[in-house]
Design an enzyme around this catalytic site. Structure first.
Site, short mmCIF file in Angstrom:
data_model
loop_
_atom_site.label_atom_id
_atom_site.label_comp_id
_atom_site.label_asym_id
_atom_site.label_seq_id
_atom_site.Cartn_x
_atom_site.Cartn_y
_atom_site.Cartn_z
N THR B 69 9.43 -2.05 11.50
CA THR B 69 10.19 -2.13 10.84
C THR B 69 11.83 -2.09 10.66
O THR B 69 13.15 -3.19 10.81
CB THR B 69 10.08 -1.84 9.02
OG1 THR B 69 8.64 -2.74 8.90
CG2 THR B 69 10.90 -1.80 8.08
N GLY B 204 4.79 1.84 18.20
CA GLY B 204 3.48 2.22 18.99
C GLY B 204 1.84 1.92 18.63
O GLY B 204 1.12 1.88 18.98
N CYS B 329 1.51 -6.78 -0.75
CA CYS B 329 1.72 -6.87 -2.27
C CYS B 329 2.71 -6.78 -2.19
O CYS B 329 4.47 -6.43 -1.95
CB CYS B 329 0.95 -5.31 -2.57
SG CYS B 329 -0.55 -5.33 -1.51
#
Lengths: 365, 391
Positions: B69, B204, B329
């Site tokens: 992100t 990772g 969500c």
């Protein structure tokens, strides 16, 4: 049993889920997302279904050790409860949205889905007793009793409902939550109507229904006493907020006696004119074997009970009261109870259509 | 238990875990000048070199981040800012409509707060960006495009994008191209230098390393304004004390994933193909989403018409089968996948979907367990599907 625990994020439903698990059931927790645009945090005691409530429910499920999911019921809730609420007020009636939510959402849409997915029952944190005899009874904690808003459930709905809290007081539930390490133990109770977060029901209705000015008239003389911005903003028995320009001749307060949507009129009068001793109602849900009962009736949530003779025939219920009642509003439920030392037993319920006097009103006193 | 959600996160490789624990026992901030710091720095720089070597990058092009992100946000925002500040006409950001939210939401944020013109490039029903349509877009807006971001492979439906073609088009117009390769590394051949991309995201925990560490491969000549300011680590593009054990374990996992990729892909592709064939045989209505050929070897993504993905997930979870609806969500409520909607699926089909993703420890027993549970779950979920009236 495989049971689905509806978890609001509050203390009651968390303890109910935990007790169901302790009772040996295979419990799955579900939080119902009911708001279309949920707020991040709850402000004060009002509102529900915030993200914080959802997280609180999930955390409680994790502590209890049960799976947890969020079910999006916002559309169903809006259609069956919120729209119904607005339409009922628009029709001059006074709805009870909690009762409607139990009838249409928790023990209908949610229960149906749960059963289809292989669950046997729905567990909630309502304060009411539902024992092996299948009878719905008041909670031992009378001030917290919620049997009134459950009395609308049919036999088949009750057969798939589990209320683990009916034998406990709210205080006991909170203490147990703390012992179980549930962080919601001291979370404030929710009050009022969950979808009106600022508590301003009249403002909410005005935003939905618009302003509709009309007359406030005297029930005895027909004289116009003032104006209002929408008849839907009034409830039978209401005294405050009438803003009458013409004082009563006797100087005593006046109350809303009736709301007539057809001509958008609110009729007011003295307190004694509110008194009714015959209540008619429709859509009865009746559990007792006999359609005639000498019992007690409750005419609104948290209202007092009054002795009555109740007759149920087809789609109608008529209650003849043993003492006059005031503030009987169409749209509210009449719930019949049979007094019982093991908790008053719900005999049935129906939706009030009208209240009337069998005898002329008492003279001015 | 059958874990079929490796695209969400995959178990750490034992070697990566051992490397993590060993490095976590050692003291030292890699920015310190003394011997302890030098020891930590040596571990970090060796890790940087191993990752660079595995992915065709130069060591200086490896910018360690907290994960995918952050790397996506850094690339999209940082390159946009740097390009716009150099030339105020460069205000357009192009991303595919099926990007991960880490790219998509960053792009939309630039549109709302930084005056960026946002173009979401559509995809076909298989989830692919059409290179010709992309070339058309670049021709029409070449002088305005600050940055392009198109994922190497989709995290939900597994479609692998024609990255080489797209990069060539962007590069031809001098436009920096970022690609989110979080799902691709270890599953398809990824060579940063050969790809011509300006920036590439990896993380990772999708390759057997730890959660909380990732990297942006950032071309040496690509200007990028930092998101995080501070000590000036990582070419001054990403400040913050480096997570030495995380970085070491990350490098161990990337190296292992890339080294064993061909063997892994052969095994996982066969297993995935078996899963797909058996699901189709058991549930003839099931629709395989995504590109049937150009797809991640570990990905199988289906729509089960008439079912709610949420209900299926609940039923499978109860039987120890772990998978995902793949959808994000929003406000605590599952939304229909933007990826499937962009591929032309309607709301109902989008909500009827499940992703099964295989990884390095997946076995035939996992597929057997899924097939033992799935037909009953689908039947039940379809019955429950009637609870919601169509809108």
């Amino acid at each position: 049993m495989r049971v689905l625990a509806a978890m609001s994020g509050g203390v009651d439903s968390a303890v109910a889920a935990a007790r169901a698990r302790d009772a040996g059931h295979d419990v799955t927790g579900v939080h119902l997302a009911l708001a279309r645009n949920p707020q991040t945090f709850r402000t004060g005691a009002r509102g529900c279904c915030t993200l914080e409530d959802s997280r609180d429910a999930r955390r409680a499920a994790d502590v209890i050790g049960i799976p947890f999911y969020v079910w999006d019921m916002a559309e169903e809730f809006h259609d069956s409860v919120v729209d119904d609420f607005v339409n009922e007020y628009a029709a001059g009636r006074t709805p009870n949205p909690c009762l409607r939510c139990n009838e249409k959402i928790k023990f209908a849409a949610v229960l149906d889905r749960a059963v289809a997915l292989g669950f046997d029952a729905v567990v909630t944190g309502h304060h009411a007793r539902l024992g092996a005899d299948g009878l719905l009874r008041r909670s031992v904690d009378l001030p917290k009793d919620q049997s009134y808003v459950l009395a609308v459930l049919t036999r088949s709905q009750l057969d798939r409902a589990v209320f683990p809290l009916g034998d406990s007081t709210k205080e006991q539930v909170r203490a147990e939550a703390a012992e179980r390490g549930l962080a919601v133990a001291d979370k404030p109770d929710s009050h009022d109507i969950c979808f009106i977060s600022d508590g301003d029901t009249r403002g909410f209705l005005e935003s939905r229904l618009g302003s509709a000015p009309g007359d406030i008239v005297d029930g005895r003389t027909g004289e116009k006493l003032g104006t209002h911005n929408g008849a839907y903003g009034f409830t039978v028995g209401q005294r405050k907020g009438l803003d009458l320009r013409v004082p009563a001749s006797d100087g005593r307060p006046r109350y809303v006696l009736s709301i007539t949507p057809v001509n958008n009129t609110v009729t007011v009068g003295p307190r004694e004119d509110l008194e009714v001793d015959v209540v008619t109602a429709d859509r009865p849900i009746w559990h007792a074997s006999s359609g005639v009962a000498d019992c007690e009736v409750q005419l609104r949530a948290h209202g007092e009970v009054v002795g009555a003779s109740v007759t149920v025939t087809g789609d109608a219920l008529v209650a003849t009261l043993k003492a006059p009642a005031r503030g009987v509003a169409a749209g509210q439920a009449i719930v019949a109870y049979q007094p019982d030392p093991g908790g008053d037993i719900v005999l049935g319920s129906a939706t009030i259509t009208a209240g009337s006097r069998s005898l002329p009103a008492a003279s001015h006193v | 238990m059958a874990y079929l959600d490796h695209a969400a996160t995959t178990p750490m490789l034992p070697a990566a875990l051992d490397a993590y624990v060993a490095a976590a026992r050692a003291l030292g901030n890699p920015s310190s000048l003394h011997a302890a710091g030098r020891g930590a720095r040596r571990l970090v720089e060796e890790s940087r070199e191993r990752i660079a070597a595995a992915l065709g990058a130069r060591p200086s092009e490896v910018i360690f981040t907290s994960g995918g992100t952050e790397a996506d946000n850094l690339a999209v925002k940082g390159i946009f800012w740097a390009r716009r500040d150099a030339d105020s006409r460069l205000r357009r950001v192009v991303a595919s409509a099926v990007e991960h939210h880490a790219v998509l939401d960053g792009v939309e944020w630039l549109g709302r707060h930084e005056g960026a013109e946002v173009t979401l490039q559509p995809v076909d029903e298989l989830g692919r960006v059409d290179p010709e349509a992309f070339a058309e877009l670049v021709r029409a807006h070449a002088g305005e495009i600050a940055v392009v971001s198109v994922q190497w492979a989709n995290n939900e439906v597994g479609t692998v994008q024609p990255v080489a073609e797209l990069v060539a088009i962007a590069a031809g117009a001098g436009i920096p191209f970022h690609t989110d390769a979080v799902q691709a590394v270890g599953q398809v051949a990824v060579d940063f230098g050969a790809s011509g991309a300006a920036a590439l995201t990896l993380t990772g925990h999708k390759v057997g390393g730890p959660v909380g560490v990732g990297a942006l491969l950032l071309g040496r000549d690509v200007s990028c304004t930092p998101l995080l300011h501070g000590g000036g680590q990582e070419r001054d593009v990403r400040s913050g004390t480096l997570d030495t054990p995380g970085v070491v374990a990350f490098a161990t996992a990337v190296e292992a994933a890339v080294t064993s990729r061909e063997e892994h892909v052969g095994r996982i592709t066969a297993l995935r193909d078996e899963l797909v064939a058996r699901v189709r045989a058991a549930i003839p209505d099931a629709i395989l989403n995504g590109d049937p050929d150009q797809r991640l070897p570990g990905n199988a993504h289906f729509s089960f018409p008439g079912c709610e993905g949420d209900a299926l997930l609940l039923l499978l979870d109860a039987q120890g089968i772990y998978c995902s609806t793949g959808s994000a969500c929003s406000a605590g409520v599952a939304q229909p996948s933007h990826v499937l909607l962009a591929m032309g699926a309607d709301d109902r089909r989008a909500r009827s979907s499940l992703r099964f993703s295989l990884g390095h420890d997946s076995t035939k027993a996992d597929v057997d367990a899924l097939l033992a549970a799935l037909p009953g779950a689908v039947e039940r979920a379809c019955r429950a599907g009637a609870w919601k009236t169509p809108r």
